[in-house]
Design an enzyme around this catalytic site. Structure first.
Site, PDB file in Angstrom:
ATOM      1  N   ASP A  32       0.846  -1.198   0.000  1.00 16.05           N
ATOM      2  CA  ASP A  32       0.000   0.000   0.000  1.00 16.05           C
ATOM      3  C   ASP A  32       0.883   1.251   0.000  1.00 16.05           C
ATOM      4  O   ASP A  32       1.413   1.634   1.035  1.00 16.05           O
ATOM      5  CB  ASP A  32      -0.890  -0.060   1.254  1.00 16.05           C
ATOM      6  CG  ASP A  32      -1.760   1.168   1.402  1.00 16.05           C
ATOM      7  OD1 ASP A  32      -1.921   1.906   0.412  1.00 16.05           O
ATOM      8  OD2 ASP A  32      -2.289   1.369   2.516  1.00 16.05           O
ATOM      9  N   ASP A  36      -3.648   4.120   2.458  1.00 13.67           N
ATOM     10  CA  ASP A  36      -5.096   4.200   2.707  1.00 13.67           C
ATOM     11  C   ASP A  36      -5.634   2.847   3.184  1.00 13.67           C
ATOM     12  O   ASP A  36      -6.841   2.670   3.327  1.00 13.67           O
ATOM     13  CB  ASP A  36      -5.840   4.667   1.450  1.00 13.67           C
ATOM     14  CG  ASP A  36      -5.732   3.657   0.312  1.00 13.67           C
ATOM     15  OD1 ASP A  36      -4.951   2.680   0.433  1.00 13.67           O
ATOM     16  OD2 ASP A  36      -6.432   3.829  -0.710  1.00 13.67           O
ATOM     17  N   ASP A  40      -1.894  -1.108  -3.790  1.00 15.28           N
ATOM     18  CA  ASP A  40      -2.101  -0.383  -5.053  1.00 15.28           C
ATOM     19  C   ASP A  40      -0.961  -0.657  -6.037  1.00 15.28           C
ATOM     20  O   ASP A  40       0.030  -1.311  -5.694  1.00 15.28           O
ATOM     21  CB  ASP A  40      -2.242   1.126  -4.783  1.00 15.28           C
ATOM     22  CG  ASP A  40      -1.168   1.627  -3.831  1.00 15.28           C
ATOM     23  OD1 ASP A  40       0.002   1.262  -4.048  1.00 15.28           O
ATOM     24  OD2 ASP A  40      -1.499   2.349  -2.864  1.00 15.28           O
ATOM     25  N   ASP A 109      -5.799 -10.603 -15.082  1.00 17.53           N
ATOM     26  CA  ASP A 109      -6.961 -11.449 -14.853  1.00 17.53           C
ATOM     27  C   ASP A 109      -8.044 -11.030 -15.837  1.00 17.53           C
ATOM     28  O   ASP A 109      -8.257  -9.835 -16.047  1.00 17.53           O
ATOM     29  CB  ASP A 109      -7.465 -11.232 -13.414  1.00 17.53           C
ATOM     30  CG  ASP A 109      -7.872 -12.523 -12.747  1.00 17.53           C
ATOM     31  OD1 ASP A 109      -8.750 -13.211 -13.315  1.00 17.53           O
ATOM     32  OD2 ASP A 109      -7.335 -12.843 -11.680  1.00 17.53           O
ATOM     33  N   ASP A 217     -10.815 -16.142 -15.657  1.00 16.40           N
ATOM     34  CA  ASP A 217     -11.674 -16.505 -14.529  1.00 16.40           C
ATOM     35  C   ASP A 217     -12.804 -17.449 -14.975  1.00 16.40           C
ATOM     36  O   ASP A 217     -13.513 -17.151 -15.945  1.00 16.40           O
ATOM     37  CB  ASP A 217     -12.277 -15.203 -13.976  1.00 16.40           C
ATOM     38  CG  ASP A 217     -12.940 -15.387 -12.633  1.00 16.40           C
ATOM     39  OD1 ASP A 217     -12.235 -15.702 -11.668  1.00 16.40           O
ATOM     40  OD2 ASP A 217     -14.174 -15.204 -12.559  1.00 16.40           O
TER      41      ASP A 217
HETATM   42  C1  NOJ Z   1     -13.062 -17.285  -9.397  1.00 12.28           C
HETATM   43  C2  NOJ Z   1     -12.239 -16.238  -8.711  1.00 12.28           C
HETATM   44  O1  NOJ Z   1     -10.954 -16.744  -8.487  1.00 12.28           O
HETATM   45  C3  NOJ Z   1     -12.969 -15.869  -7.443  1.00 12.28           C
HETATM   46  O2  NOJ Z   1     -12.194 -15.077  -6.579  1.00 12.28           O
HETATM   47  C4  NOJ Z   1     -14.249 -15.193  -7.828  1.00 12.28           C
HETATM   48  O3  NOJ Z   1     -15.014 -14.930  -6.669  1.00 12.28           O
HETATM   49  C5  NOJ Z   1     -15.084 -16.061  -8.771  1.00 12.28           C
HETATM   50  N1  NOJ Z   1     -14.296 -16.690  -9.806  1.00 12.28           N
HETATM   51  C6  NOJ Z   1     -16.115 -15.216  -9.459  1.00 12.28           C
HETATM   52  O4  NOJ Z   1     -15.476 -14.334 -10.341  1.00 12.28           O
END
Ligand code: NOJ
Length: 571
Positions: A32, A36, A40, A109, A217
């Site tokens: 951080d 705050d 970041d 991600d 994801d």
């Molecule tokens: C998988 C992610 O790693 C997790 O952290 C998230 O809550 C769910 N997918 C939904 O995006």
């Protein structure tokens, strides 16, 4: 693009990610810079020398996009901007440049199974059936013969991952929308070509900005069975729809289209890793197939579910035979044609040293033993922030200490709806909550652990007074120095990257042993994954061939391993 230092890569077109080690940063909890209480992007830039010293090749950045932060950024409201919590787009450009200057790479991600319910696409979609994005989400009418909006009138019985029905009623549209996670995370309709087009355009925009790939994801959830039938009931009384969305009819087609539209036209090679709950080894081999696969690798879940009994909120003791068999099964199944990702920890998993290791008596030994077997498998290893210093689960005292939406939802349902004993529910949260991995990175022993001088968004683990980077960096025998040695071994020995995998049976349950072969070279790992010493029939291993061990002063002879002792031989 910068040419990475440690990654062995003759050409940009090679699968450079095979020899890479990835480090996952959960930005909110890493460093951080403005104090705050929330980590970041400038904080990450300040710590790049540390990561370089560790020897990693790639950073995976958990989401920093604009987001209402209901699920800590896994609910994106603008894919092409940075949330002010973490900094600005310019800060991110600076981070990418600083990573590349050091010969490392950075992947983002990619959260495109769903958006936030505050994304303009969704706001327009929910407001009108005439909107251009009207059909970008899954809208369905109430079950025939029911009163729309009343419990029981949902289009099907599927439950959401974070509890309750997977459907949310919207009076303006007179319809329900699907959300496989929280109601604030509506699922995108990939069956609409315009949705896919918008996603591919956005991905290209990021690659043009200089990033080196994506962690995707729950990417295996993007294709749903169009019938969306009712599913067999779970413990919570909702249907488990996994069979209808975890390997849907178009999944390969959509990922192949993504590859064609985003990655194939480019001269460089990118790291693509798909998070895939429920994926089988056979499916994973297809997704990652050397010739016709669509992704570099996938994250499977089997080995991190061995201490759960049915669902994630029921705990059982992990059986060492199951662990050995599962790890070896994935190694063998993906073999030469697919490619494994290797991980123990991430932002969704409790800390492995507290789960499968021993975070008290054999803290150092078990953390390094687990690291050794993982990193010397065939595949690309992932280190989650703090794993390299052996960070443990947190001693959460009360419900107020938790922040995670999934944990809080579970508590509310279990205690308020199912009238379970609050003490029991807290106990299971303590063991299994995702917040265990989200406490701030422990840089030093000062208050705030060197993460922040402000008030951290989630409590710092009190064990930072002895468990921290400052205490381990440069300290012989520390977990950090052991991780450095392990990562260096991968960079030095081609057998670690390319060797095939053969399980070795020692006749002792608590020993996990395997070999890797490449040409004339054989690497052998013997790991005692238990608190008890163990003897086994001596192999023909000699002290001369020993390249790594986590016991500097082992009292053991050649046919005996101390608790959590590992030995790595190469000849
Ligand atoms: C998988 C992610 O790693 C997790 O952290 C998230 O809550 C769910 N997918 C939904 O995006």
């Amino acid at each position: 693009m910068a040419t990475p230092g440690a990654v062995r890569s003759a050409s940009e077109n090679e699968a450079w990610w095979k020899s890479a080690v990835v480090y996952q940063i959960y930005p909110r909890s890493f460093a951080d810079s403005d104090n705050d209480g929330i980590g970041d992007l400038p904080g990450i830039v300040d710590r790049l020398d540390y990561l370089q010293e560790l020897g990693i090749d790639v950073i995976w950045l958990s989401p920093v996009y604009r987001s209402p932060q209901q699920d800590n950024g896994y609910d994106v409201s603008d894919y092409q901007d940075v949330d002010p919590l973490f900094g600005t787009l310019e800060d991110l450009d600076r981070l990418i440049a600083a990573v590349h200057v050091r010969g490392m790479r950075l992947i983002m991600d990619l959260v495109v199974n769903h958006t936030s319910d505050q994304h303009p696409w969704f706001l327009a979609s929910r407001a009108s059936r005439e909107a251009p994005t009207s059909d970008w989400y899954f809208w369905r009418d109430a079950r025939p013969g029911t009163v729309p909006g009343e419990p029981g009138s949902e289009p099907n019985n599927w439950g959401a991952s974070f509890g309750g029905s997977a459907w949310m009623w919207v009076p303006e549209r007179g319809q329900y929308y699907l959300h496989l996670f929280d109601p604030s995370q509506p699922d995108l309709n990939w069956d609409n070509p315009d949705t896919r087009e918008a996603i591919f355009t956005m991905m290209n925009w990021w690659l043009d900005r200089g990033i080196d790939g994506f962690r995707m994801d729950v990417i295996n959830f993007i294709s749903k069975d169009p019938e969306m039938p009712d599913a067999p009931l779970n413990r919570d009384g909702y249907g488990d729809g996994m069979a209808y969305f975890s390997y849907g009819p178009q999944i390969h087609a959509y990922l192949a289209e993504m590859k064609r539209r985003v990655f194939d036209p480019r001269p460089d090679t990118y790291l693509t890793v798909g998070e895939m709950p429920g994926v089988t080894p056979e499916q994973a081999r297809e997704f990652t197939h050397r010739e016709h696969g669509q992704l570099a690798m996938v994250f499977q879940y089997e080995h991190v579910f061995l201490d759960a009994d049915g669902d994630k909120w029921t705990q059982r003791r992990m059986n060492i035979n199951d662990l050995r068999d599962t790890l070896a099964k994935w190694q063998t199944a993906l073999g030469d044609s697919g490619w494994n990702s290797l991980y123990w920890n991430n932002h969704d998993q409790p800390r492995v040293v507290s789960r499968y290791g021993n975070d008290t008596t054999y803290w150092r030994e078990s953390a390094t033993a687990l690291a050794t077997v993982l990193h010397l498998h065939r595949g690309t290893p992932y280190v989650y922030q703090g794993e390299e210093i052996g960070m443990t689960n947190a001693p959460f005292a009360a419900l107020d200490d938790f922040r995670d939406i999934e944990s809080l939802d579970y508590y509310a349902k279990a205690v308020c709806t199912h009238h379970e004993d609050p003490a029991d529910v807290l106990d299971i949260l303590r063991r299994r909550s995702r917040d265990n991995s989200r406490t701030p990175m422990q840089w030093s022993a000062v208050p705030g652990a060197g993460f922040t001088t402000g008030s951290p968004w989630i409590g710092v683990n009190p064990n930072h007074n002895w468990l921290n980077v400052a205490a381990q960096r440069g300290t012989p025998g520390s977990i950090f120095e052991y991780y450095r040695a392990l990562i260096a071994l991968r960079h030095r020995l081609p057998v670690v990257v390319d060797g095939n995998f053969v399980a070795v049976h020692t006749g002792r349950d608590q020993i996990y042993a395997f070999r890797r072969h490449l040409g004339d070279t054989t690497l052998t790992v013997h790991a005692n994954l238990s608190d008890l010493p163990v003897s086994f029939d001596r192999d023909d291993l000699t002290a001369r061939d020993l390249v790594l061990t986590n016991y500097t002063l082992s009292r053991s002879g050649p046919g005996r391993l101390e608790p959590w002792e590992v030995r790595v031989h190469v000849r």
